[in-house]
Design a protein around this motif. Structure first.
Motif, short mmCIF file in Angstrom:
data_model
loop_
_atom_site.label_atom_id
_atom_site.label_comp_id
_atom_site.label_asym_id
_atom_site.label_seq_id
_atom_site.Cartn_x
_atom_site.Cartn_y
_atom_site.Cartn_z
N HIS A 1 0.82 -1.00 0.16
CA HIS A 1 -0.26 0.31 0.39
C HIS A 1 0.92 1.27 -0.40
CE1 HIS A 1 -3.26 -2.73 1.86
NE2 HIS A 1 -3.63 -2.76 0.60
N VAL A 2 0.71 1.91 -1.21
CA VAL A 2 1.58 3.01 -1.02
C VAL A 2 1.18 4.05 -1.45
CG1 VAL A 2 3.06 4.36 -3.57
CG2 VAL A 2 2.45 2.22 -3.33
N PRO A 3 1.89 5.44 0.48
CA PRO A 3 1.18 6.30 1.20
C PRO A 3 1.53 7.03 0.06
CG PRO A 3 3.05 6.14 1.72
CD PRO A 3 3.27 4.62 0.53
N ASP A 4 0.73 8.95 -0.48
CA ASP A 4 1.53 9.50 -1.61
C ASP A 4 1.37 9.11 -2.80
OD1 ASP A 4 1.06 11.19 0.97
OD2 ASP A 4 2.79 10.67 1.77
N TRP A 5 0.63 8.51 -3.73
CA TRP A 5 0.60 8.42 -4.76
C TRP A 5 -0.20 9.45 -5.68
CZ3 TRP A 5 -0.93 2.85 -7.00
CH2 TRP A 5 -0.01 2.22 -7.69
N PRO A 6 0.88 9.86 -6.69
CA PRO A 6 0.49 10.39 -7.52
C PRO A 6 -1.00 11.15 -8.40
CG PRO A 6 1.39 9.29 -8.88
CD PRO A 6 1.47 9.40 -6.79
N GLY A 7 -2.18 11.84 -8.02
CA GLY A 7 -3.15 11.70 -9.09
C GLY A 7 -3.71 10.78 -8.04
N ASP A 8 -5.28 9.98 -9.73
CA ASP A 8 -5.51 8.78 -8.86
C ASP A 8 -5.10 7.93 -9.36
OD1 ASP A 8 -5.81 9.44 -11.81
OD2 ASP A 8 -7.81 9.21 -12.36
N LEU A 9 -4.58 7.51 -10.00
CA LEU A 9 -3.90 6.16 -9.75
C LEU A 9 -4.29 5.34 -9.06
CD1 LEU A 9 0.22 6.35 -10.76
CD2 LEU A 9 -1.99 5.76 -12.37
N SER A 10 -4.87 3.94 -8.81
CA SER A 10 -5.63 3.27 -8.34
C SER A 10 -4.72 2.17 -7.74
CB SER A 10 -6.65 2.44 -8.62
OG SER A 10 -7.52 3.30 -8.75
N GLY A 11 -4.05 1.42 -9.06
CA GLY A 11 -2.69 0.47 -8.30
C GLY A 11 -2.21 0.14 -9.33
N LYS A 12 -1.00 -1.07 -9.63
CA LYS A 12 0.18 -1.20 -10.70
C LYS A 12 0.26 -2.93 -10.04
CE LYS A 12 4.28 0.14 -12.59
NZ LYS A 12 4.99 1.10 -12.62
N ILE A 13 0.45 -3.55 -10.77
CA ILE A 13 1.11 -4.71 -10.37
C ILE A 13 2.67 -5.60 -11.66
CG2 ILE A 13 -0.33 -6.52 -12.64
CD1 ILE A 13 0.59 -8.37 -10.75
N MET A 14 3.78 -5.37 -11.30
CA MET A 14 5.25 -4.90 -12.29
C MET A 14 5.53 -6.08 -11.62
SD MET A 14 6.81 -1.82 -10.51
CE MET A 14 8.67 -2.06 -11.49
N LYS A 15 6.92 -6.75 -12.34
CA LYS A 15 7.94 -7.30 -11.94
C LYS A 15 8.80 -6.76 -11.10
CE LYS A 15 8.80 -11.28 -15.31
NZ LYS A 15 8.97 -12.20 -14.10
N SER A 16 9.64 -7.08 -10.27
CA SER A 16 10.15 -6.46 -9.16
C SER A 16 11.28 -7.31 -8.76
CB SER A 16 9.28 -5.88 -8.28
OG SER A 16 10.18 -5.41 -7.63
N GLU A 17 12.69 -7.36 -9.06
CA GLU A 17 12.91 -8.19 -8.79
C GLU A 17 13.50 -7.78 -6.82
OE1 GLU A 17 17.33 -8.70 -10.12
OE2 GLU A 17 16.75 -8.79 -12.44
N LYS A 18 13.35 -6.82 -6.49
CA LYS A 18 13.51 -6.33 -5.15
C LYS A 18 12.52 -6.74 -4.38
CE LYS A 18 14.74 -1.79 -2.65
NZ LYS A 18 14.88 -0.59 -3.12
N HIS A 19 11.23 -5.76 -4.90
CA HIS A 19 9.54 -6.51 -4.84
C HIS A 19 9.03 -7.63 -4.43
CE1 HIS A 19 11.11 -2.14 -3.57
NE2 HIS A 19 10.86 -1.91 -2.47
N GLY A 20 9.17 -8.07 -6.16
CA GLY A 20 8.92 -8.93 -6.33
C GLY A 20 8.63 -10.39 -5.07
N GLY A 21 6.96 -11.31 -5.14
CA GLY A 21 7.14 -12.22 -4.35
C GLY A 21 7.73 -13.47 -5.08
N LYS A 22 7.19 -14.95 -4.59
CA LYS A 22 8.09 -16.23 -5.25
C LYS A 22 8.15 -16.11 -6.87
CE LYS A 22 5.55 -18.78 -2.19
NZ LYS A 22 5.41 -20.26 -1.71
N SER A 23 6.21 -15.14 -7.66
CA SER A 23 6.21 -14.96 -9.00
C SER A 23 7.60 -14.09 -9.35
CB SER A 23 5.03 -14.99 -8.73
OG SER A 23 5.05 -13.79 -8.79
N GLY A 24 7.99 -12.86 -8.89
CA GLY A 24 8.61 -12.16 -9.38
C GLY A 24 7.84 -10.85 -9.36
N TYR A 25 6.56 -10.82 -8.94
CA TYR A 25 5.41 -10.44 -9.66
C TYR A 25 5.50 -9.12 -7.78
CZ TYR A 25 5.20 -11.21 -13.74
OH TYR A 25 5.28 -11.43 -15.91
#
Length: 159
Positions: A35-59
């Protein structure tokens, strides 16, 4: 990599009672949720590949913390739906605005919305409450922790 059938079985395992818990579901799919505080504009969500933050799936899924908890739940389910249905199209990320629009086609966004509704408001649980006498949209929305608008759409009744 999990197959579509594997992913849907994990979803079913999380649909034993209402409300369906989206963050544990995502975790069991191998996707971390933030859960991201202070997100700009009306963005609701995002899914992405992330080596740093991804779970076992990498997402990883990122959700606007400023939104109402019911909205965050739907956003998380919507991004989970992209992971289940459109994993090969995620690429460097899918960002959804307040109306769940992204660079994906309208058809793909509609698919994600439908699956999000199926995840949060599965018919076997809805019917249990309806058959038990709970028929008002606002009461069902409260039980399932979704907006009255989402519940109205799910039930096919005017909002």
């Amino acid at each position: 990599m999990l197959t579509y059938a594997d992913k849907m079985e994990i979803v079913r395992q999380h649909q034993s009672g209402a409300p369906v818990q989206t963050v544990p579901l995502a975790k069991d799919l191998g996707v971390n949720v933030y859960h991201v505080p202070d997100w700009p504009g009306d963005l609701s969500g995002k899914i992405m590949k992330s080596e740093k933050h991804g779970g076992k799936s990498g997402y990883a899924i990122y959700v606007n913390q400023a939104h109402h908890s019911n909205r965050r739940r739907f956003t998380t389910a919507h991004e989970i739906a992209h992971f289940i249905l459109h994993q090969d199209s995620i690429g460097d990320g899918i960002t959804d605005d307040g109306l769940y629009r992204s660079r994906l086609s309208n058809a793909m966004e509609a698919q994600a919305n439908r699956l999000a509704a199926d995840i949060l408001m599965p018919w076997h649980l809805l019917n249990k409450y309806i058959d038990g006498g709970t028929k008002s949209v606002d009461k069902l929305a409260g039980i399932f922790k979704v907006s009255e608008s989402a519940m109205s759409i799910r039930l096919g009744v005017p909002a």
